[in-house]
Design a protein around this motif. Structure first.
Motif, PDB file in Angstrom:
ATOM      1  N   ASP A  36       0.824  -1.210   0.000  1.00 30.88           N
ATOM      2  CA  ASP A  36       0.000   0.000   0.000  1.00 30.88           C
ATOM      3  C   ASP A  36       0.858   1.259   0.000  1.00 30.88           C
ATOM      4  OD1 ASP A  36      -2.766   1.294   0.478  1.00 30.88           O
ATOM      5  OD2 ASP A  36      -1.529   2.123   2.089  1.00 30.88           O
ATOM      6  N   GLN A  37       2.000   1.190   0.635  1.00 31.47           N
ATOM      7  CA  GLN A  37       2.867   2.361   0.761  1.00 31.47           C
ATOM      8  C   GLN A  37       4.051   2.337  -0.205  1.00 31.47           C
ATOM      9  OE1 GLN A  37       2.235   5.089   2.848  1.00 31.47           O
ATOM     10  NE2 GLN A  37       0.287   4.017   2.838  1.00 31.47           N
ATOM     11  N   TYR A  38       4.134   1.301  -1.054  1.00 29.11           N
ATOM     12  CA  TYR A  38       5.321   1.072  -1.877  1.00 29.11           C
ATOM     13  C   TYR A  38       5.728   2.295  -2.699  1.00 29.11           C
ATOM     14  CZ  TYR A  38       8.787  -1.394  -4.601  1.00 29.11           C
ATOM     15  OH  TYR A  38       9.968  -1.786  -5.166  1.00 29.11           O
ATOM     16  N   TYR A  39       4.835   2.797  -3.516  1.00 24.74           N
ATOM     17  CA  TYR A  39       5.160   3.978  -4.326  1.00 24.74           C
ATOM     18  C   TYR A  39       4.750   5.270  -3.620  1.00 24.74           C
ATOM     19  CZ  TYR A  39       6.172   0.724  -8.072  1.00 24.74           C
ATOM     20  OH  TYR A  39       6.715  -0.296  -8.808  1.00 24.74           O
ATOM     21  N   ARG A  40       3.717   5.179  -2.777  1.00 20.33           N
ATOM     22  CA  ARG A  40       3.293   6.373  -2.042  1.00 20.33           C
ATOM     23  C   ARG A  40       4.411   6.876  -1.132  1.00 20.33           C
ATOM     24  NH1 ARG A  40      -1.475   3.339  -1.906  1.00 20.33           N
ATOM     25  NH2 ARG A  40      -3.140   4.475  -2.983  1.00 20.33           N
ATOM     26  N   GLY A  41       5.203   5.975  -0.619  1.00 18.71           N
ATOM     27  CA  GLY A  41       6.234   6.337   0.337  1.00 18.71           C
ATOM     28  C   GLY A  41       7.526   6.829  -0.279  1.00 18.71           C
TER      29      GLY A  41
END
Length: 194
Positions: A36-41
């Motif tokens: 869920d946070q792979y590219y958002r982070g």
């Protein structure tokens, strides 16, 4: 007779789906959170202002509480320096941002489907009761879910709320997302998560 026995064994093994242990469930939830946070982070997509500000505070041998006690003018001066440093960092192009977010959306589809499967089988996961060692936030998965799943998610979280398996904050965050991320005048919840 052997064919019937073999067929019976195959049918029984198909129906006897293995139940995950709490540890296995925690690992799946933790991996879903990472997806869920792979590219958002990615640093490239986030404004590093507060990271830079924290570095400046530390470089000046100040604790956060000491910084908070500084006069407003001095805090603003730190902020201006942090903003100048942050703005000088090269930015990725809008096309690159769009490309990364397309990749993230693909992960969101998969993560949403997996969490729906888990909730249907085990109820909405409470990572504290499961005693998960690694951080996992199942509500974020539904909070970033694609629109195509919103009706299904709404039905399932209503069921989970009635059963007492979802905490109020998680419920409200998910409802906010599947409601189009509009601020509800009666609730006025503050959303601090992406």
């Amino acid at each position: 007779m052997k064919k019937i026995l073999l067929l019976l064994i195959v049918l029984i093994s198909c129906k006897a789906e293995k139940k995950m242990t709490d540890s296995e469930l925690c690992n799946v939830l933790s991996n879903l959170h990472l997806q869920d946070q792979y590219y958002r982070g990615l640093e490239e997509l986030e404004d590093p202002f507060f990271v830079v500000l924290d570095s400046l505070i530390g470089a000046n041998n100040l604790s956060r509480s000491e910084y908070a006690k500084l006069p407003k003018e001095e805090q603003i001066a730190f902020g201006k320096i942090a903003r100048k440093i942050t703005d000088s960092k090269p930015k990725i192009s809008e096309r690159e941002q769009d490309s990364l977010m397309r990749l993230q959306k693909e992960l969101d589809y998969k993560a949403t489907e997996k969490l729906l499967e888990i909730v249907k089988k085990y109820g909405f996961p409470d990572t504290e009761k499961l005693e998960c060692e690694n951080y996992a936030a199942p509500f974020l998965i539904f909070g970033h879910s694609p629109k195509k799943y919103w009706k299904e998610i709404d039905k399932i979280i209503e069921k989970e709320k009635l059963a007492g398996r979802i905490v109020e904050g998680d419920y409200k965050y998910i409802k906010w997302h599947i409601g189009g991320r509009k601020q509800n005048e009666t609730d006025q919840i503050q959303i601090q998560v992406n």
